[in-house]
Write a protein that holds these residues in place. Sequence first.
Motif, PDB file in Angstrom:
ATOM      1  N   GLY A 147       5.633   8.705  45.378  1.00  0.00           N
ATOM      2  CA  GLY A 147       6.042   7.763  46.416  1.00  0.00           C
ATOM      3  C   GLY A 147       4.911   6.835  46.820  1.00  0.00           C
ATOM      4  O   GLY A 147       5.105   5.625  47.009  1.00  0.00           O
ATOM      5  N   LEU A 169      11.229   8.405  51.797  1.00  0.00           N
ATOM      6  CA  LEU A 169      11.369   9.465  50.797  1.00  0.00           C
ATOM      7  C   LEU A 169      12.196  10.628  51.321  1.00  0.00           C
ATOM      8  O   LEU A 169      12.971  11.240  50.587  1.00  0.00           O
ATOM      9  CB  LEU A 169       9.989   9.982  50.383  1.00  0.00           C
ATOM     10  CG  LEU A 169       9.131   9.049  49.513  1.00  0.00           C
ATOM     11  CD1 LEU A 169       7.747   9.660  49.319  1.00  0.00           C
ATOM     12  CD2 LEU A 169       9.788   8.795  48.162  1.00  0.00           C
ATOM     13  N   ASN A 220      16.172   8.986  52.145  1.00  0.00           N
ATOM     14  CA  ASN A 220      16.992   8.335  51.118  1.00  0.00           C
ATOM     15  C   ASN A 220      17.557   9.380  50.159  1.00  0.00           C
ATOM     16  O   ASN A 220      16.817  10.197  49.614  1.00  0.00           O
ATOM     17  CB  ASN A 220      16.153   7.302  50.366  1.00  0.00           C
ATOM     18  CG  ASN A 220      16.966   6.575  49.313  1.00  0.00           C
ATOM     19  OD1 ASN A 220      17.001   6.988  48.158  1.00  0.00           O
ATOM     20  ND2 ASN A 220      17.635   5.504  49.711  1.00  0.00           N
ATOM     21  N   ASP A 222      18.816   9.120  47.153  1.00  0.00           N
ATOM     22  CA  ASP A 222      18.405   8.991  45.757  1.00  0.00           C
ATOM     23  C   ASP A 222      17.031   9.614  45.525  1.00  0.00           C
ATOM     24  O   ASP A 222      16.808  10.280  44.506  1.00  0.00           O
ATOM     25  CB  ASP A 222      18.387   7.514  45.338  1.00  0.00           C
ATOM     26  CG  ASP A 222      19.795   6.936  45.252  1.00  0.00           C
ATOM     27  OD1 ASP A 222      20.728   7.704  44.968  1.00  0.00           O
ATOM     28  OD2 ASP A 222      19.952   5.725  45.477  1.00  0.00           O
ATOM     29  N   THR A 223      16.111   9.394  46.467  1.00  0.00           N
ATOM     30  CA  THR A 223      14.785  10.016  46.328  1.00  0.00           C
ATOM     31  C   THR A 223      14.880  11.526  46.517  1.00  0.00           C
ATOM     32  O   THR A 223      14.089  12.269  45.924  1.00  0.00           O
ATOM     33  CB  THR A 223      13.790   9.426  47.349  1.00  0.00           C
ATOM     34  OG1 THR A 223      14.258   9.666  48.682  1.00  0.00           O
ATOM     35  CG2 THR A 223      13.615   7.928  47.127  1.00  0.00           C
ATOM     36  N   VAL A 225      15.530  13.049  43.243  1.00  0.00           N
ATOM     37  CA  VAL A 225      14.305  13.125  42.439  1.00  0.00           C
ATOM     38  C   VAL A 225      13.457  14.315  42.878  1.00  0.00           C
ATOM     39  O   VAL A 225      12.919  15.057  42.051  1.00  0.00           O
ATOM     40  CB  VAL A 225      13.495  11.819  42.556  1.00  0.00           C
ATOM     41  CG1 VAL A 225      12.157  11.941  41.826  1.00  0.00           C
ATOM     42  CG2 VAL A 225      14.296  10.645  42.005  1.00  0.00           C
TER      43      VAL A 225
END
Length: 332
Positions: free
Chosen positions: A71, A81, A84, A86-87, A90
Motif C-alpha cells: 500500500g 486499505l 476498501n 477490493d484491497t 488482496v
Amino acid sequence: MYRKNNKNNDLIGKYIFNITNNQYICVFKFIMSMSLRGIFKESPFAVQLAMLIGLFLAGMILGIIIFLLLGMIMGISPEFLSTNIDTMRVMQFIVSVTSFLLPSCYLAYLYSENVYDYLQLHKPSWNLIVLTVFTIIVFIPFLNYIILLNEQIVFPESMKPLETILRQMEDNAQALTKQLLNTDKISLFLFNIFLFGVIAGVGEEFFFRGVMQRIFQKITKNPHVVIWTVAFIFSAIHMQFYGFIPRMLLGAILGYLLLWTKSIWIPVIAHFTNNVISVVVSYFIPENDIQEKLDTIGTGDTFWMSFLSLLLGLTFLFAIKYLGEKKILLKE
C-alpha cells in the motif's frame, strides 16, 4: 611481531587460494548435506505444535506487513486499505498464503524426509473426485439445519454481555463475507473462486488436515480423537461462535475424507466445493428471496430434507470409506 603476523597471514592466504576445485566441490557438498529436511521429524508433540502455532502467527504478521508495504509503495493510505473491499480481498489472499500455505509446506519439509508422503499428495481417481463433490453438495441441507440450531443458542442472563459480543462478531463476519462475495464483475467472480476456493481450500487443508492431524497423531493413535480435535480447532480459529458447530462438523468430514482416501486433494476438493458454492450463488443469484430460500433448505417446512441429506451424505461417506479400504481410489 608485525612481520611475524604478516608471515602467518601470507601462509593462510596461500593455503586458501591454493585449494583445488575438487576441494571446493567437497566443501560445497558438505554444506548442502547439512539439509534441514526432516530435522524435526523426531521432535515431541509440544515442539511441533508450538512451531506450527508460531509460524501461523508469524505468517499473519508478515502478511499484514507485506500488505501495508504494498500500500505504501502504491501510495495508498492505511485508512483506504482497511476499508476498501477490493484491497481487503488482496489482504485475504496474502495472509492466507503466509499464515496457512507457506508454514504448512515448510513444516512438512522440516517434519519429514518425504514431503509428498507426509502431506499425502497422492493423486485421486476421477470417480472419487466426483463422489466427493456430490457428498459435500448432499450435506448442505443438513448443515443448514445445524446452522439454524447453532444460531438459536441462548446464553443465561449472567452471560448476556458475552452473548452480545459474540453475536456482534458473528454479524460483522457475515457482513464482511457478503461484501467480499457480492460482485457483478466476472473478473472479481473468478478471483473469488481462486481466493475462497483454491487458496483457502489448499492452504487450510494443508495446514489442518495435512500437518496438524499428523502432529496430533504423535500423542494418540486413535484417528477419531485426532480428527475431532483438529476439527474443533479448525472451527475455533474462525472465531465465529454462531457457526461453530456446523464448521466443526465440516472439519470432521474433511478429516475422515483424508483418513479414508490417503489423499490430501480429496479434503481440498471438498473444501473448495463448499466455499465455491457460496461464491457461485452470490454471483448468479444476488441477494434476494431466492438466495434466502437456498440458505434455509433443510429447515422449517423442509426439515425432512435435512434428515434425507444426513442419510445420503453418510451413505456417500461410507462408500468412500469402502472404496478406500479396497485401495481403488488413487491413480497409480
